[in-house]
Design a protein around this motif. Sequence first.
Motif, PDB file in Angstrom:
ATOM      1  N   PRO A  75       0.809  -1.224   0.000  1.00 16.80           N
ATOM      2  CA  PRO A  75       0.000   0.000   0.000  1.00 16.80           C
ATOM      3  C   PRO A  75       0.841   1.274   0.000  1.00 16.80           C
ATOM      4  O   PRO A  75       2.063   1.226  -0.026  1.00 16.80           O
ATOM      5  N   PHE A  76       0.145   2.410   0.007  1.00 21.61           N
ATOM      6  CA  PHE A  76       0.662   3.758   0.265  1.00 21.61           C
ATOM      7  C   PHE A  76       1.158   4.499  -0.963  1.00 21.61           C
ATOM      8  O   PHE A  76       1.524   5.667  -0.872  1.00 21.61           O
ATOM      9  N   GLY A  77       1.213   3.892  -2.141  1.00 21.10           N
ATOM     10  CA  GLY A  77       1.449   4.618  -3.379  1.00 21.10           C
ATOM     11  C   GLY A  77       2.639   5.557  -3.343  1.00 21.10           C
ATOM     12  O   GLY A  77       3.755   5.159  -3.017  1.00 21.10           O
ATOM     13  N   LEU A  78       2.397   6.828  -3.691  1.00 15.83           N
ATOM     14  CA  LEU A  78       3.491   7.789  -3.815  1.00 15.83           C
ATOM     15  C   LEU A  78       4.155   8.131  -2.488  1.00 15.83           C
ATOM     16  O   LEU A  78       5.263   8.656  -2.485  1.00 15.83           O
ATOM     17  N   VAL A  79       3.499   7.851  -1.362  1.00 17.71           N
ATOM     18  CA  VAL A  79       4.188   8.067  -0.089  1.00 17.71           C
ATOM     19  C   VAL A  79       5.359   7.101   0.019  1.00 17.71           C
ATOM     20  O   VAL A  79       6.433   7.444   0.514  1.00 17.71           O
ATOM     21  N   ARG A  80       5.159   5.896  -0.470  1.00 18.36           N
ATOM     22  CA  ARG A  80       6.237   4.897  -0.466  1.00 18.36           C
ATOM     23  C   ARG A  80       7.177   5.078  -1.645  1.00 18.36           C
ATOM     24  O   ARG A  80       8.403   4.988  -1.505  1.00 18.36           O
ATOM     25  N   PHE A  81       6.630   5.351  -2.831  1.00 15.52           N
ATOM     26  CA  PHE A  81       7.427   5.328  -4.051  1.00 15.52           C
ATOM     27  C   PHE A  81       7.756   6.704  -4.628  1.00 15.52           C
ATOM     28  O   PHE A  81       8.504   6.804  -5.592  1.00 15.52           O
ATOM     29  N   GLY A  82       7.206   7.776  -4.060  1.00 11.76           N
ATOM     30  CA  GLY A  82       7.430   9.100  -4.615  1.00 11.76           C
ATOM     31  C   GLY A  82       8.163  10.054  -3.690  1.00 11.76           C
ATOM     32  O   GLY A  82       8.957  10.875  -4.138  1.00 11.76           O
ATOM     33  N   VAL A  83       7.893   9.960  -2.395  1.00 15.86           N
ATOM     34  CA  VAL A  83       8.542  10.848  -1.432  1.00 15.86           C
ATOM     35  C   VAL A  83      10.034  10.528  -1.375  1.00 15.86           C
ATOM     36  O   VAL A  83      10.438   9.367  -1.330  1.00 15.86           O
ATOM     37  N   ALA A  84      10.858  11.571  -1.386  1.00 19.41           N
ATOM     38  CA  ALA A  84      12.305  11.378  -1.376  1.00 19.41           C
ATOM     39  C   ALA A  84      12.743  10.622  -0.128  1.00 19.41           C
ATOM     40  O   ALA A  84      12.202  10.836   0.958  1.00 19.41           O
ATOM     41  N   ASP A 157      10.254   7.877 -13.548  1.00 17.38           N
ATOM     42  CA  ASP A 157      10.983   6.609 -13.571  1.00 17.38           C
ATOM     43  C   ASP A 157      12.238   6.663 -12.699  1.00 17.38           C
ATOM     44  O   ASP A 157      12.571   5.690 -12.017  1.00 17.38           O
ATOM     45  N   PHE A 158      12.927   7.796 -12.724  1.00 18.68           N
ATOM     46  CA  PHE A 158      14.146   7.930 -11.935  1.00 18.68           C
ATOM     47  C   PHE A 158      13.823   7.874 -10.443  1.00 18.68           C
ATOM     48  O   PHE A 158      14.507   7.196  -9.664  1.00 18.68           O
ATOM     49  N   VAL A 159      12.762   8.572 -10.035  1.00 25.01           N
ATOM     50  CA  VAL A 159      12.324   8.531  -8.643  1.00 25.01           C
ATOM     51  C   VAL A 159      11.884   7.120  -8.270  1.00 25.01           C
ATOM     52  O   VAL A 159      12.200   6.624  -7.185  1.00 25.01           O
ATOM     53  N   GLY A 160      11.141   6.472  -9.172  1.00 28.28           N
ATOM     54  CA  GLY A 160      10.716   5.100  -8.921  1.00 28.28           C
ATOM     55  C   GLY A 160      11.899   4.158  -8.762  1.00 28.28           C
ATOM     56  O   GLY A 160      11.856   3.213  -7.967  1.00 28.28           O
ATOM     57  N   TRP A 161      12.971   4.428  -9.507  1.00 23.53           N
ATOM     58  CA  TRP A 161      14.174   3.585  -9.416  1.00 23.53           C
ATOM     59  C   TRP A 161      14.807   3.685  -8.037  1.00 23.53           C
ATOM     60  O   TRP A 161      15.067   2.673  -7.389  1.00 23.53           O
ATOM     61  N   TYR A 162      15.058   4.903  -7.553  1.00 25.74           N
ATOM     62  CA  TYR A 162      15.737   4.982  -6.252  1.00 25.74           C
ATOM     63  C   TYR A 162      14.796   4.729  -5.071  1.00 25.74           C
ATOM     64  O   TYR A 162      15.232   4.481  -3.958  1.00 25.74           O
ATOM     65  N   ASN A 163      13.471   4.743  -5.338  1.00 30.88           N
ATOM     66  CA  ASN A 163      12.508   4.471  -4.270  1.00 30.88           C
ATOM     67  C   ASN A 163      11.973   3.046  -4.281  1.00 30.88           C
ATOM     68  O   ASN A 163      11.131   2.694  -3.450  1.00 30.88           O
ATOM     69  N   GLY A 164      12.413   2.212  -5.232  1.00 27.90           N
ATOM     70  CA  GLY A 164      12.052   0.806  -5.189  1.00 27.90           C
ATOM     71  C   GLY A 164      10.739   0.426  -5.850  1.00 27.90           C
ATOM     72  O   GLY A 164      10.155  -0.602  -5.508  1.00 27.90           O
ATOM     73  N   LEU A 165      10.258   1.226  -6.808  1.00 29.27           N
ATOM     74  CA  LEU A 165       9.056   0.840  -7.540  1.00 29.27           C
ATOM     75  C   LEU A 165       9.395  -0.342  -8.447  1.00 29.27           C
ATOM     76  O   LEU A 165      10.321  -0.248  -9.264  1.00 29.27           O
ATOM     77  N   GLY A 186      10.016  22.080 -10.440  1.00 25.73           N
ATOM     78  CA  GLY A 186       9.139  21.814  -9.307  1.00 25.73           C
ATOM     79  C   GLY A 186       9.850  21.024  -8.218  1.00 25.73           C
ATOM     80  O   GLY A 186      11.057  20.776  -8.280  1.00 25.73           O
ATOM     81  N   ASN A 187       9.096  20.622  -7.207  1.00 20.31           N
ATOM     82  CA  ASN A 187       9.681  19.900  -6.075  1.00 20.31           C
ATOM     83  C   ASN A 187      10.311  18.580  -6.483  1.00 20.31           C
ATOM     84  O   ASN A 187      11.346  18.179  -5.930  1.00 20.31           O
ATOM     85  N   VAL A 188       9.697  17.882  -7.442  1.00 26.02           N
ATOM     86  CA  VAL A 188      10.262  16.598  -7.871  1.00 26.02           C
ATOM     87  C   VAL A 188      11.616  16.816  -8.539  1.00 26.02           C
ATOM     88  O   VAL A 188      12.562  16.054  -8.322  1.00 26.02           O
ATOM     89  N   ALA A 189      11.730  17.871  -9.343  1.00 22.49           N
ATOM     90  CA  ALA A 189      13.007  18.183  -9.985  1.00 22.49           C
ATOM     91  C   ALA A 189      14.092  18.432  -8.939  1.00 22.49           C
ATOM     92  O   ALA A 189      15.226  17.959  -9.068  1.00 22.49           O
ATOM     93  N   LEU A 190      13.737  19.156  -7.878  1.00 24.42           N
ATOM     94  CA  LEU A 190      14.725  19.428  -6.825  1.00 24.42           C
ATOM     95  C   LEU A 190      15.049  18.176  -6.020  1.00 24.42           C
ATOM     96  O   LEU A 190      16.180  18.001  -5.569  1.00 24.42           O
ATOM     97  N   ASP A 191      14.057  17.304  -5.845  1.00 26.69           N
ATOM     98  CA  ASP A 191      14.334  16.015  -5.189  1.00 26.69           C
ATOM     99  C   ASP A 191      15.395  15.245  -5.971  1.00 26.69           C
ATOM    100  O   ASP A 191      16.345  14.704  -5.394  1.00 26.69           O
ATOM    101  N   VAL A 192      15.207  15.170  -7.282  1.00 29.35           N
ATOM    102  CA  VAL A 192      16.147  14.439  -8.131  1.00 29.35           C
ATOM    103  C   VAL A 192      17.534  15.063  -8.059  1.00 29.35           C
ATOM    104  O   VAL A 192      18.549  14.365  -7.918  1.00 29.35           O
ATOM    105  N   ALA A 193      17.593  16.394  -8.153  1.00 26.77           N
ATOM    106  CA  ALA A 193      18.887  17.091  -8.076  1.00 26.77           C
ATOM    107  C   ALA A 193      19.574  16.817  -6.744  1.00 26.77           C
ATOM    108  O   ALA A 193      20.790  16.568  -6.687  1.00 26.77           O
ATOM    109  N   ARG A 194      18.802  16.847  -5.683  1.00 29.03           N
ATOM    110  CA  ARG A 194      19.373  16.634  -4.354  1.00 29.03           C
ATOM    111  C   ARG A 194      19.913  15.206  -4.198  1.00 29.03           C
ATOM    112  O   ARG A 194      20.994  14.996  -3.630  1.00 29.03           O
TER     113      ARG A 194
END
Length: 493
Positions: A75-84, A157-165, A186-194
Amino acid sequence: FRLHCHLLWKGGSWLLVFVGFVAGIYFSGARGLGTSPAASCPKVCIVGGGPAGFYTAQHLVKVRYVDIYERLPVPFGLVRFGVAPDHPEVKNVMNTFTQTAQHARCSFHGNVSVGKDVTVQELQEAYHAVVLSYGAEGNRTLGVPGEDLAGVHSAKDFVGWYNGLPTNRDLRPDLRCETAVILGQGNVALDVARILLSPVDILKNTDITQPALDTLAESSVRRVLIVGRRGPLQLACTIKELREMVNLPGTRPEMEASDFECIAKMLKVLPRPRKRLTELLLKVAVETPEETELERRNSAKRAWGFRFFRSPVEILPSDDLTRAAGIRLAVNRLEGEGEDVWAVTTGEVEDVECGLVISSIGYKSLPIDPAVPFDPRKHIIPNTMGRVQKCAGLYCSGWVKRGPTGVIATTMNDSFDTARTLLHDMDEGTLDISTVKPGSAGVTTILEKRGVKPVLFSDWEKIDSEESKRGEARGKPREKLLDVGEMLKVAWT
């Protein structure tokens, strides 16, 4: 019940017989003897086990029975797979979602793909109301030559890769280049950069996947440019995300001073949140830093920076035409006023050498079932206050309702609104709840015939326990299982 009444009668109390009869009617349900309250109560199912689904359920379980269907076993969708991974405080909302899933009137059914394993129409036959909350799984494309080259990835896809999707476990990005370009601010772009620039010593204490951590440890990326088509006053990230970039250890900002001409003069007319964000941006980009900050920047081995007024024209290929070697950017100017300005190309272009391009221009929802209306332009389900147009008993919440915008709190409020709409329709009689519906019992029969075995929340807790145990062995909060087959094996052992 009849025996109970008989014994009361033998005891000689007509009053007790009457009280027992009324109690029997109450506890048997309003629709007759032998029917449980759960069977007669209006039933709702939610499609999607992410934030929108759980927030909708959280509001509904107070008065209704709710079943949540989720495509993945977890469960938990983007909280598990999207949040940095370095934002564990944001993931604390999973504790609230767990309380909802464990509520007596809520059931979680993972490993069920709606539209494939069971149709929306079949769900409507089993439930009084169906809420579609399945989010935005699609990628928006750039629409420029070269975006299919190796080294070009979507942020999703990049976020999904480091978050285990699981669908992104085999991404294997090549980080052997010095410069990476991220399209979008946006925030996702900065997450990736960070994540690209963070010291591995910081990341190794998070729930980032081990394969991603190993790849980042060998990364050659030392410079990240975050590109946007408009200007500093339209920067789409929050001040929290910007502050994290500013304070990221071992990095320094690199900006183009020309991008900030006349910006300071406009501060006084900006709304407070935009003013605070712009003030911080100006401080970082154009003000002379204090001595300690200057020393920190001079010792930094990695750099990041915003590039404004730029739009992608083409991904430039390597000599063998197989992978990205650079990007051509159009130089823009702005027309219009205030928040409604738009970018217009000037005819000038500039080339940036880079070996990694990540597109962070947004997610999009996809159609789930031919029976459900879908707007292919806005990529949402057409709705009025969460009611799907021309589909009685069908509702939607979250990104599939309004588009992929806002933060988790935005999704919470949006989902509560849909839940209130649904309950209002039940109370007012505009949603028919007069017939008895089978709910999950009917869906389970369908799934059994099709060889589909759902993962219940108690099964997920086995996965959760195993991930926590593997994480503890590495000094991490958890080590996520990356393969659906392995998830199912752990869940059903």
